[in-house]
Enzyme design. Structure first.
Site, mmCIF file in Angstrom:
data_model
loop_
_atom_site.group_PDB
_atom_site.id
_atom_site.type_symbol
_atom_site.label_atom_id
_atom_site.label_comp_id
_atom_site.label_asym_id
_atom_site.label_seq_id
_atom_site.Cartn_x
_atom_site.Cartn_y
_atom_site.Cartn_z
ATOM 1 N N LEU A 83 1.044 -1.185 -0.045
ATOM 2 C CA LEU A 83 -0.078 0.025 -0.058
ATOM 3 C C LEU A 83 0.770 1.271 0.097
ATOM 4 O O LEU A 83 0.566 2.198 0.778
ATOM 5 C CB LEU A 83 -1.156 -0.076 1.089
ATOM 6 C CG LEU A 83 -2.237 -1.178 0.984
ATOM 7 C CD1 LEU A 83 -3.116 -0.785 2.248
ATOM 8 C CD2 LEU A 83 -2.851 -1.056 -0.221
ATOM 9 N N CYS A 140 -6.412 -5.972 1.929
ATOM 10 C CA CYS A 140 -5.092 -6.077 1.462
ATOM 11 C C CYS A 140 -4.175 -7.295 2.215
ATOM 12 O O CYS A 140 -4.065 -6.984 3.419
ATOM 13 C CB CYS A 140 -4.417 -4.747 1.528
ATOM 14 S SG CYS A 140 -2.738 -4.780 0.950
ATOM 15 N N GLY A 253 -7.840 -11.898 -12.703
ATOM 16 C CA GLY A 253 -7.428 -12.379 -13.861
ATOM 17 C C GLY A 253 -8.026 -12.217 -15.312
ATOM 18 O O GLY A 253 -7.924 -13.094 -16.162
#
Ligand SMILES: Cc1cc2nc3c(=O)[nH]c(=O)nc-3n(C[C@H](O)[C@H](O)[C@H](O)COP(=O)(O)O)c2cc1C
Length: 330
Positions: A83, A140, A253
């Site tokens: 981050l 995250c 993806g």
């Protein structure tokens, strides 16, 4: 040829709903070299996209994790950026005024160390021209404690409640796949008032350097993204679509229009493209162009005709409960 309307309203009933001209967005952390759009080729007409999600921004600036922060394998990327960002004050001062002049909406991703800090960030963004919605990163995997909120349905719901109480902007909660049952977390944040979900962030992974006998990344583990993540993300979208009534944005993806279509059919009303931007920043533009062709070939005239259709085997069109498309089906 019948007109194809890819526009959508996210979420349909919100007074400040995002109006997207199409469902293709750029995922947080992957917009240009800094996550805020630096270094993009001038040929990239990103303002034709549905939206851009800016890098996750924290209250204080963050330097990020030790180098190396990226590793690449066959079908996967591993990152531990940690981050890195200039902090909320700098983003509101230097970036938001630029976004305010763009026609594409910018969604600001935020992350705090406590529920109250998420709320403070939301309050700071309130009324700032150039910020169209908030994406709340409770997922995250690359910062100490960064997973905690997204791993607990109760904590994720508490963050959602506090952010919702602090903003009039649409609030998208971005969830982690690093849980036993993502549907539980999704239901908890939906019940807490989330306007939409973003599924999914990266999956915890590790690459080992066998010559040096140590992890490749400076921080040790990282987050897996790219094509290897797609089946995991599709399953998260598909399962969650059956359990919540709020719109889902699918990410993981996606490199082609066919990938994007699969996410829409699994139940996403919009998609984000992340890792593929590093190989070619024009990928989202190509996905959008090819998605139009794919849908026209299928004689689709409105986005909602394909959303969630993988849940209705044998039927060619199904009504969507999420992210209403602007026009009615034929
Ligand atoms: C280099 C890099 C940086 C990222 N930074 C963020 C971030 O700041 N905030 C966030 O919510 N997701 C971040 N992500 C996750 C992506 O937004 C996305 O959820 C994930 O990579 C899966 O999509 P993809 O396979 O298309 O990359 C980052 C991903 C990468 C590869």
């Amino acid at each position: 040829m019948p007109k194809l309307d890819l526009s959508l309203t996210l979420p349909p009933a919100h007074p400040r709903a995002l109006r997207l001209v199409n469902p293709v967005m750029i995922a947080s952390g992957t917009f240009g070299t800094d996550g805020y759009g630096d270094g993009l080729p001038p040929t990239f007409l990103f303002q034709d996209l549905g939206a851009v999600v800016a890098k996750t921004t924290t209250l204080a600036p963050r330097a990020g994790n030790p180098q190396p922060r990226m590793a690449i394998g066959w079908g996967w990327h591993l990152n531990s950026i940690g981050l890195a960002n200039p902090g909320m004050d700098a983003v509101l001062r230097d970036k938001a005024p630029v976004w305010a002049a763009w026609k594409t909406p910018v969604i600001l991703s935020i992350a705090g160390e406590r529920a109250g800090e998420f709320a403070e960030l939301a309050r700071m963004a309130e009324g700032v021209p150039g910020i169209a919605a908030l994406e709340v990163n409770v997922s995250c995997p690359n910062v100490e404690g960064g997973l905690e909120f997204g791993q607990s349905p109760e904590l994720a719901a508490e963050v959602t409640r506090q952010v919702k109480a602090s903003t009039t902007l649409p609030v998208v909660i971005k969830l982690s796949p690093n849980v036993t049952d993502i549907v539980q977390v999704a239901c908890a944040v939906a019940a807490a008032g989330a306007d939409a979900l973003c599924l999914i962030n990266t999956l915890v992974g590790l690459a080992v350097d066998s010559h040096r006998q140590r992890p490749v990344l400076g921080a040790g583990r990282g987050g897996v993204s790219g094509p290897a993540l797609k089946p995991v993300a599709l399953a998260a979208v598909y399962r969650t679509h059956d359990s919540v009534d709020i719109p889902i944005v699918g990410v993981g993806g996606i490199t082609t229009a066919e990938d994007a279509l699969e996410f829409l059919m699994a139940g996403a009303c919009a998609v984000q493209i992340g890792t593929a931007n590093f190989a070619d920043p024009l990928t989202p533009a190509h996905v959008l162009r090819d998605l139009r062709l794919l849908l026209r070939r299928r004689r689709v005239t409105a986005l909602r005709q394909v959303i969630g259709t993988a849940h209705h085997l044998g039927q060619s069109a199904a009504p969507s409960k999420a992210g209403s498309a602007a026009s009615a089906p034929p």
